[in-house]
Design a protein around this motif. Structure first.
Motif, PDB file in Angstrom:
ATOM      1  N   THR A 197       0.743  -0.765   0.019  1.00  0.00           N
ATOM      2  CA  THR A 197       0.219   0.681   0.147  1.00  0.00           C
ATOM      3  C   THR A 197       1.137   1.121  -0.326  1.00  0.00           C
ATOM      4  O   THR A 197       2.079   1.649   0.561  1.00  0.00           O
ATOM      5  N   PRO A 198       0.487   2.465  -0.096  1.00  0.00           N
ATOM      6  CA  PRO A 198       0.876   3.623  -0.091  1.00  0.00           C
ATOM      7  C   PRO A 198       1.951   3.761   0.917  1.00  0.00           C
ATOM      8  O   PRO A 198       3.115   5.129   1.079  1.00  0.00           O
ATOM      9  N   ALA A 199       1.064   3.882   2.224  1.00  0.00           N
ATOM     10  CA  ALA A 199       1.383   4.317   3.460  1.00  0.00           C
ATOM     11  C   ALA A 199       2.284   2.866   3.664  1.00  0.00           C
ATOM     12  O   ALA A 199       2.410   1.325   3.645  1.00  0.00           O
ATOM     13  N   SER A 200       3.666   2.899   4.100  1.00  0.00           N
ATOM     14  CA  SER A 200       4.706   2.831   4.384  1.00  0.00           C
ATOM     15  C   SER A 200       4.345   1.441   6.441  1.00  0.00           C
ATOM     16  O   SER A 200       3.639   2.394   7.005  1.00  0.00           O
ATOM     17  N   ALA A 201       4.486   0.751   5.836  1.00  0.00           N
ATOM     18  CA  ALA A 201       4.718  -0.534   7.142  1.00  0.00           C
ATOM     19  C   ALA A 201       5.193  -0.492   7.913  1.00  0.00           C
ATOM     20  O   ALA A 201       6.544  -1.297   6.896  1.00  0.00           O
ATOM     21  N   SER A 202       5.492  -1.798   8.869  1.00  0.00           N
ATOM     22  CA  SER A 202       6.671  -1.399   9.317  1.00  0.00           C
ATOM     23  C   SER A 202       6.242  -3.076   9.120  1.00  0.00           C
ATOM     24  O   SER A 202       5.866  -3.896  10.152  1.00  0.00           O
ATOM     25  N   VAL A 203       7.774  -3.829   9.372  1.00  0.00           N
ATOM     26  CA  VAL A 203       7.993  -5.294   9.442  1.00  0.00           C
ATOM     27  C   VAL A 203       7.278  -5.748  10.609  1.00  0.00           C
ATOM     28  O   VAL A 203       6.758  -7.197  11.435  1.00  0.00           O
ATOM     29  N   VAL A 204       7.827  -5.003  11.105  1.00  0.00           N
ATOM     30  CA  VAL A 204       7.433  -5.564  12.967  1.00  0.00           C
ATOM     31  C   VAL A 204       6.733  -6.161  13.150  1.00  0.00           C
ATOM     32  O   VAL A 204       6.191  -6.496  14.222  1.00  0.00           O
TER      33      VAL A 204
END
Length: 232
Positions: A197-204
Motif C-alpha cells: 500500500t502507499p502507506a509505509s508498513a512496519s515489518v515488526v
C-alpha cells in the motif's frame, strides 16, 4: 455432527464459511478466495485513498464489500478471504491441509494484488517498509478486533446460514472499524498486504499483528465451540 473434512469428502452444506460442494476443484475454490480477497483489499485501500473519504465512509465501503463478496463467492469457496478462518477450520479438523494451504496462499496473493491494483489506479506508489515497533495499545486493538470478528464468524458458522452470516459479519466489522484504534485489520492477509500500500508498513508491526490476530482467532474459536458445543 461435525463438518466433513472439506477438500476430502464430497458433501453439501448451506452453512456460513463452508462451500456447498467440496467436489468442486480446489483450483476453482482457491481462485474464488484469491479474487474475493483482492476485491476486498481494493475496497480497503481505495476507500482510504479516495478524495473526500471519511472514517465512516471507509468503514461502510469495507463492510459493504465484504457482505457482497461473501454472498457472491460463499457457495464456491465458503467466502473466507481471511487466513484465520481457514486456519481454524483446519485445526478443528474441518478442512484438509492441502486445501488450507491453497486457500491461505490464494488469500495472501489476492490481498497483495488488490493493494497493488489500488495503488496503480490512484497513481500512488507503494511505500517503503519500516521497522518501527507497534505500541501495546495497537497490538491490543488487533487482538480485540480479531477476537470480536472471529467470534461472530464462528458463531454464525454454527448457528445460521449463508444468507444471514454475511450481514452479521459485515455489521460487526462496520462497528469494529469505527471503534478500534487500528481500524480492525483483523486479517493476516490484509496485514501482510499493507507492504503493497502507499502507506509505509512496519515489518515488526505486521509480524506482531499477524500473531495477535491468530491468537484472537483461536480464542474466538474456543469461545464459539463453548457457546455452541453441538454446532458444525
Amino acid at each position: 455432527m461435525g463438518v466433513a473434512r472439506l477438500g476430502a469428502v464430497g458433501t453439501s452444506s448451506r452453512k456460513c464459511f463452508v462451500e456447498d460442494d467440496v467436489t468442486v476443484s480446489l483450483f476453482r475454490r482457491s481462485l474464488a478466495e484469491g479474487v474475493g480477497t483482492a476485491m476486498l483489499m481494493i475496497a480497503v485501500v481505495g476507500s482510504g485513498l479516495h478524495v473526500g473519504s471519511s472514517e465512516l465512509s471507509s468503514a461502510m465501503a469495507i463492510s459493504g464489500s465484504l457482505i457482497g463478496l461473501m454472498l457472491a463467492f460463499g457457495a464456491v469457496s465458503g467466502g473466507h478471504f481471511n487466513p484465520t478462518i481457514t486456519l481454524m477450520q483446519w485445526l478443528s479438523g474441518q478442512r484438509t491441509l492441502d486445501c488450507a494451504v491453497w486457500y491461505i496462499a490464494s488469500q495472501i496473493a489476492g490481498a497483495l494484488s488488490g493493494a497493488l491494483v489500488s495503488a496503480f489506479v490512484f497513481g500512488v506508489p507503494p511505500g517503503r517498509p519500516g521497522f518501527d515497533s507497534p505500541t501495546v495499545s495497537s497490538l491490543a486493538s488487533e487482538g480485540v478486533a480479531s477476537f470480536g470478528l472471529m467470534t461472530v464468524v464462528f458463531c454464525c458458522s454454527r448457528s445460521t446460514n449463508k444468507l444471514v452470516g454475511p450481514f452479521a459479519v459485515g455489521l460487526w466489522l462496520l462497528a469494529a472499524i469505527l471503534s478500534t484504534p487500528t481500524g480492525s485489520i483483523a486479517n493476516p492477509a490484509v496485514a501482510i498486504s499493507l507492504f503493497a500500500t502507499p502507506a509505509s508498513a512496519s515489518v515488526v508491526a505486521v509480524s506482531l499483528f499477524v500473531v495477535v490476530q491468530i491468537i484472537g482467532g483461536s480464542l474466538a474459536a474456543l469461545t464459539a465451540s463453548t457457546i455452541y458445543p453441538d454446532g458444525g
